[in-house]
Design an enzyme around this catalytic site. Structure first.
Site, PDB file in Angstrom:
ATOM      1  N   CYS A 131       0.847  -1.202   0.000  1.00 48.14           N
ATOM      2  CA  CYS A 131       0.000   0.000   0.000  1.00 48.14           C
ATOM      3  C   CYS A 131       0.878   1.246   0.000  1.00 48.14           C
ATOM      4  O   CYS A 131       1.760   1.393   0.847  1.00 48.14           O
ATOM      5  CB  CYS A 131      -0.894  -0.030   1.234  1.00 48.14           C
ATOM      6  N   GLU A 132       0.635   2.143  -0.943  1.00 53.06           N
ATOM      7  CA  GLU A 132       1.488   3.333  -1.048  1.00 53.06           C
ATOM      8  C   GLU A 132       1.204   4.365   0.045  1.00 53.06           C
ATOM      9  O   GLU A 132       1.968   5.314   0.208  1.00 53.06           O
ATOM     10  CB  GLU A 132       1.329   3.988  -2.428  1.00 53.06           C
ATOM     11  N   HIS A 133       0.124   4.170   0.806  1.00 53.99           N
ATOM     12  CA  HIS A 133      -0.208   5.144   1.847  1.00 53.99           C
ATOM     13  C   HIS A 133       0.512   4.884   3.163  1.00 53.99           C
ATOM     14  O   HIS A 133       0.822   5.821   3.897  1.00 53.99           O
ATOM     15  CB  HIS A 133      -1.725   5.148   2.083  1.00 53.99           C
ATOM     16  N   HIS A 134       0.755   3.607   3.478  1.00 61.24           N
ATOM     17  CA  HIS A 134       1.414   3.273   4.739  1.00 61.24           C
ATOM     18  C   HIS A 134       2.587   2.309   4.560  1.00 61.24           C
ATOM     19  O   HIS A 134       3.213   1.908   5.541  1.00 61.24           O
ATOM     20  CB  HIS A 134       0.401   2.653   5.712  1.00 61.24           C
TER      21      HIS A 134
ATOM     22  N   GLN B 270      -5.022  -0.596  -4.917  1.00 61.82           N
ATOM     23  CA  GLN B 270      -5.547  -1.779  -5.585  1.00 61.82           C
ATOM     24  C   GLN B 270      -6.311  -1.438  -6.858  1.00 61.82           C
ATOM     25  O   GLN B 270      -6.260  -2.178  -7.849  1.00 61.82           O
ATOM     26  CB  GLN B 270      -6.440  -2.568  -4.625  1.00 61.82           C
TER      27      GLN B 270
ATOM     28  N   HIS C 217      -5.657  -5.747   3.051  1.00 58.86           N
ATOM     29  CA  HIS C 217      -4.739  -4.623   3.218  1.00 58.86           C
ATOM     30  C   HIS C 217      -4.334  -4.556   4.682  1.00 58.86           C
ATOM     31  O   HIS C 217      -5.189  -4.322   5.543  1.00 58.86           O
ATOM     32  CB  HIS C 217      -5.412  -3.314   2.798  1.00 58.86           C
TER      33      HIS C 217
ATOM     34  N   CYS D 295      -2.842  -2.306   6.151  1.00 55.38           N
ATOM     35  CA  CYS D 295      -3.060  -0.976   6.726  1.00 55.38           C
ATOM     36  C   CYS D 295      -4.460  -0.883   7.333  1.00 55.38           C
ATOM     37  O   CYS D 295      -4.722  -0.025   8.174  1.00 55.38           O
ATOM     38  CB  CYS D 295      -2.841   0.124   5.691  1.00 55.38           C
TER      39      CYS D 295
END
Length: 223
Positions: free
Chosen positions: A111-114, A152, A180, A182
């Site tokens: 996941c590119e956010h976390h 995703q 995920h 996250c």
């Protein structure tokens, strides 16, 4: 009025993705892989030291180098165009005209956010327009685009677009069902939920063809 930092956090927490291209800088490949590893190693050392870890301990002193190599060579190897698999196609000499479905392709992404894992399965289908592709190449395409900081939705679209280009047809579909971490291991900590995304092109936008594809996914093909 929320701050820019709060706004960025909200975007990450809500898993918002807005384009089908990864946000990669134009000069992303100026550094060699080894130069990237050396730079990331220093940054990981700083993070661990800031957290209070003793980097002289035998158990952890090699961690910065291990993490750096893992980032460049494994988890995010799909960022580099040189690692893109060659999508070898062949003439459909046996005139197979129905859909071909490759089920349960393992998805390991991040996941590119976390920067936490996304783990699941991809199901890919296409209808030949005169070309067919090697089965393993479908798995390799999924793996290549998964090995990036991702959302995703984007990953699903990229798989379909790559196969459409390789096969010269719009008749491609992909469904991904993934967990995920996250969501599962932080924040709400819901370990049961998973995320399902789908992208349908060409004939798969037709309800009957889409239903046929989804029916195949429910077949018991465990051996």
């Amino acid at each position: 009025m929320i701050s820019n930092e709060e706004q960025e956090d909200q975007i990450g927490n809500d898993h918002i993705g807005n384009i089908a291209l990864n946000p990669i800088r134009t000069n992303a490949f100026v550094l060699s892989d080894q130069e990237k590893i050396d730079s990331i190693k220093k940054n990981i050392e700083q993070i661990l030291e800031t957290l209070g870890m003793d980097l002289t301990d035998d158990s952890i002193k090699g961690t910065p180098n291990r993490v750096a190599k893992m980032f460049v060579n494994e988890l995010f190897g799909g960022l580099h165009p040189s690692k893109k698999p060659k999508a070898s196609t062949f003439e459909n000499n046996y005139q197979y005209g129905e859909m071909l479905v490759e089920k349960n392709i393992t998805v390991y992404s991040t996941c590119e956010h976390h920067l936490l894992p996304i783990i699941g399965r991809a199901h890919v289908a296409y209808i030949s327009n005169g070309k067919v592709i090697g089965l393993s190449k479908m798995n390799r395409i999924v793996d290549y685009y998964a090995k990036r900081p991702q959302v995703q939705e984007r990953l699903t679209m990229q798989i379909v677009q790559e196969l459409q280009e390789a096969l010269g047809t719009e008749d491609v579909a992909c469904v991904i069902d993934a967990k995920h971490l996250c969501v599962n291991s932080r924040g709400i900590r819901d370990i049961e939920s998973s995320t399902v995304t789908a992208e349908y092109g060409g004939q798969f936008k037709n309800e009957a063809k889409r239903k046929e594809f989804l029916t195949f996914l429910n077949l018991n093909t465990k051996f």
